[in-house]
Scaffold this motif. Structure first.
Motif, short mmCIF file in Angstrom:
data_model
loop_
_atom_site.label_atom_id
_atom_site.label_comp_id
_atom_site.label_asym_id
_atom_site.label_seq_id
_atom_site.Cartn_x
_atom_site.Cartn_y
_atom_site.Cartn_z
N LEU A 56 0.81 -1.21 0.00
CA LEU A 56 0.00 0.00 0.00
C LEU A 56 0.85 1.26 0.00
O LEU A 56 0.34 2.35 -0.25
CB LEU A 56 -0.96 0.01 1.20
N GLY A 57 2.13 1.11 0.26
CA GLY A 57 3.04 2.25 0.15
C GLY A 57 3.50 2.49 -1.27
O GLY A 57 4.18 3.48 -1.55
N GLY A 58 3.12 1.58 -2.17
CA GLY A 58 3.45 1.74 -3.58
C GLY A 58 2.36 2.51 -4.30
O GLY A 58 1.58 3.25 -3.70
N LEU A 59 2.27 2.29 -5.59
CA LEU A 59 1.29 2.99 -6.42
C LEU A 59 -0.07 2.32 -6.28
O LEU A 59 -0.23 1.15 -6.62
CB LEU A 59 1.76 2.95 -7.88
N VAL A 60 -1.06 3.04 -5.77
CA VAL A 60 -2.41 2.51 -5.58
C VAL A 60 -3.40 3.48 -6.23
O VAL A 60 -3.46 4.65 -5.84
CB VAL A 60 -2.75 2.33 -4.09
N ILE A 61 -4.15 2.98 -7.21
CA ILE A 61 -5.07 3.84 -7.96
C ILE A 61 -6.46 3.22 -7.95
O ILE A 61 -6.63 2.06 -8.33
CB ILE A 61 -4.61 4.01 -9.42
N SER A 62 -7.44 3.99 -7.53
CA SER A 62 -8.83 3.56 -7.65
C SER A 62 -9.35 4.01 -9.01
O SER A 62 -9.35 5.21 -9.32
CB SER A 62 -9.70 4.17 -6.55
N PHE A 63 -9.84 3.07 -9.81
CA PHE A 63 -10.32 3.37 -11.14
C PHE A 63 -11.70 4.02 -11.12
O PHE A 63 -12.13 4.58 -12.13
CB PHE A 63 -10.37 2.07 -11.97
N HIS A 64 -12.39 3.96 -9.98
CA HIS A 64 -13.71 4.60 -9.92
C HIS A 64 -14.18 4.61 -8.47
O HIS A 64 -14.42 3.55 -7.88
CB HIS A 64 -14.73 3.86 -10.78
N ALA A 100 -3.95 7.86 -6.22
CA ALA A 100 -4.86 8.63 -7.06
C ALA A 100 -6.22 7.97 -7.10
O ALA A 100 -6.34 6.75 -6.95
CB ALA A 100 -4.30 8.77 -8.49
N VAL A 101 -7.24 8.78 -7.31
CA VAL A 101 -8.61 8.28 -7.40
C VAL A 101 -9.27 8.91 -8.62
O VAL A 101 -9.17 10.11 -8.84
CB VAL A 101 -9.41 8.59 -6.11
N PHE A 102 -9.92 8.08 -9.43
CA PHE A 102 -10.75 8.56 -10.52
C PHE A 102 -12.08 8.98 -9.90
O PHE A 102 -12.88 8.14 -9.49
CB PHE A 102 -10.95 7.47 -11.57
N ASP A 103 -12.30 10.28 -9.83
CA ASP A 103 -13.45 10.87 -9.14
C ASP A 103 -14.49 11.27 -10.17
O ASP A 103 -14.27 12.18 -10.96
CB ASP A 103 -12.96 12.08 -8.35
N ASN A 104 -15.64 10.58 -10.15
CA ASN A 104 -16.65 10.80 -11.16
C ASN A 104 -17.78 11.72 -10.72
O ASN A 104 -18.91 11.61 -11.21
CB ASN A 104 -17.19 9.47 -11.69
N GLN A 387 0.88 -5.48 -7.31
CA GLN A 387 1.22 -4.11 -7.71
C GLN A 387 0.55 -3.75 -9.03
O GLN A 387 0.12 -2.60 -9.23
CB GLN A 387 2.73 -3.97 -7.80
N ALA A 388 0.44 -4.72 -9.93
CA ALA A 388 -0.20 -4.46 -11.22
C ALA A 388 -1.67 -4.12 -11.05
O ALA A 388 -2.17 -3.14 -11.61
CB ALA A 388 -0.03 -5.66 -12.14
N VAL A 389 -2.39 -4.92 -10.25
CA VAL A 389 -3.84 -4.71 -10.14
C VAL A 389 -4.18 -3.56 -9.20
O VAL A 389 -5.26 -2.97 -9.31
CB VAL A 389 -4.57 -6.01 -9.72
N LEU A 390 -3.27 -3.20 -8.30
CA LEU A 390 -3.52 -2.06 -7.42
C LEU A 390 -3.30 -0.73 -8.12
O LEU A 390 -3.79 0.30 -7.64
CB LEU A 390 -2.62 -2.12 -6.17
N GLY A 391 -2.58 -0.72 -9.23
CA GLY A 391 -2.37 0.57 -9.89
C GLY A 391 -1.52 0.52 -11.14
O GLY A 391 -1.66 1.36 -12.02
#
Length: 403
Positions: A56-64, A100-104, A387-391
């Motif tokens: 979780l200290g790596g790259l974590v991106i919510s796609f939606h 980062a978060v994709f904020d819709n 790591q791939a699926v988290l971001g």
């Protein structure tokens, strides 16, 4: 926990520090950002728990996701939107481990009318969000892939501005240029109802992408806007994948082979998406990503869709777009459905399932990714795959799309 514990006090609001509660905006009682109902916890050793923290200290991106506080009373949802200000839970999002978060932009659902998706709704929601974000030093509006990396390096939270539909452009393709200028980097083509671009998931007859929709896809490609077909019909989705010169996304959905509703995506769509380099974000809104094995919607149901999608598409094409909120998600669905008539999207035919008040383990953006990471560690996935699926998969995609 008492009823009052569920309510955010004015001092809890982190958004819009330059305005006053009563004179400048209505005094809606909002959900407390720290409120929790989920009981799920992965069964981890101390070493595995440390591994989760490291990941979780790596790259974590919510796609939606929808990272705003909503009213305690769902019936106040539309009056709250008409106040034109949505209060974002910044501290909660940072504790989620998100880069980062994709904020819709919830406000696009109907600040001016309950039908939602109007040009004034969208531009007002964008302007208000940008004004709020501009008054914080710990966030970054993401406009290019490097901004995500910069946010991670600098310990900031990146916001990718997006919309769930392109209905607001009507038949004016140049409005896409304006939205890009406002900072929008991801757009759904359709939200359930058909529009000038194509057919939505509510339709019994699927007409696919329109001629104007193809023009819009071409312009989005030229601008560098990530195309999303999460709420598009099957044929519209397939047409958009074929028409786009860049990979596209399904930012929040699941696999229809796992749970057969129109809201889920067919194998044909998911395979075509992967073949063209796109990415699927797994959805977790209540009563969507159920499965025959887990008919009570929890993180286990969601991960049934994950394992199926990985097998079908390859792990490099799968991520997570939980579509979570801070508030009563089930109550919110009921209010929105009363105005937009979305029941057909969730029609599972004769399949029975248990109604829930929330999705245990993925109730809100704070807990989703920590629990996803814990589940993946517990089930023996390699660090590189996690790591791939988290971001990582999302970052690769936007590097190909954004200008």
């Amino acid at each position: 926990m008492t009823g009052r514990d569920l309510v955010a006090k004015p001092s809890d609001y982190e958004s819009f520090p330059y305005i006053r509660r009563t004179p400048d905006f209505p005094a809606h009682e909002l959900v407390s950002p720290g409120h929790r109902r989920s009981t799920y916890a992965a069964d981890l050793s101390d070493e595995q728990a440390d591994r989760v923290n490291r990941l979780l200290g790596g790259l974590v991106i919510s796609f939606h996701d929808h990272p705003q506080l909503l009213p305690v009373d769902p019936s106040e949802f539309f009056p709250y939107l008409r106040s034109r200000r949505e209060f974002t839970a910044f501290t909660e999002l940072r504790s989620a481990g998100l880069t980062a978060v994709f904020d819709n932009l919830v406000g696009t659902f109907g600040a001016s009318t309950t039908a939602g998706g109007k040009w004034d709704d969208v531009t007002t929601a964008l302007g208000m969000r940008l004004a709020d974000l501009a008054h914080r030093d710990d966030v970054l509006v993401v406009r290019r892939a490097q901004d995500i990396l910069d946010a991670h390096r600098d310990g900031k939270l990146g916001f990718v501005l997006g919309t769930e539909s392109a209905s607001m452009i009507e038949n004016e393709v140049d409005r896409l240029d304006m939205l890009y200028g406002f900072g929008v980097r991801q757009m759904g083509l359709v939200y359930a109802d058909s529009n000038t671009l194509g057919s939505g998931q509510k339709e019994a007859r699927d007409a696919g992408l329109t001629t104007f929709g193809r023009r819009a896809v071409e312009r989005m490609n030229a601008l560098g806007i990530l195309i999303d077909v999460s709420h598009a019909s099957d044929q519209t989705s397939l047409d958009a994948i074929e028409a786009s010169s860049a990979p596209i996304a399904v930012t929040h959905a699941g696999a229809r082979a796992v749970w057969p509703t129109p809201r889920m995506k067919s194998d044909d769509v998911l395979k075509a998406l992967a073949e063209r380099g796109g990415v699927l974000g797994l959805e977790a809104a209540p009563h969507t990503t159920l499965s025959a094995e887990h008919r009570t919607h929890t993180i286990e149901s969601v991960m049934d869709h994950f394992t199926y999608a990985v097998e079908l598409m390859g792990i490099e094409h799968v991520a997570f777009g939980p579509d979570a909120i801070y508030g009563d998600h089930v109550g919110l669905h009921q209010v929105i459905n009363s105005h937009l008539g979305l029941a057909r999207m969730l029609d599972s035919g004769d399949l029975q399932y248990e109604r829930v008040s929330h999705v245990d383990g993925m109730e809100n953006p704070t807990e989703s990714f920590r629990n996803i990471a814990g589940w993946l560690v517990e089930h023996g996935y390699r660090d590189s795959d996690i790591q791939a699926v988290l971001g990582g998969n999302i970052l690769r995609l936007v590097k190909q799309v954004w200008r």
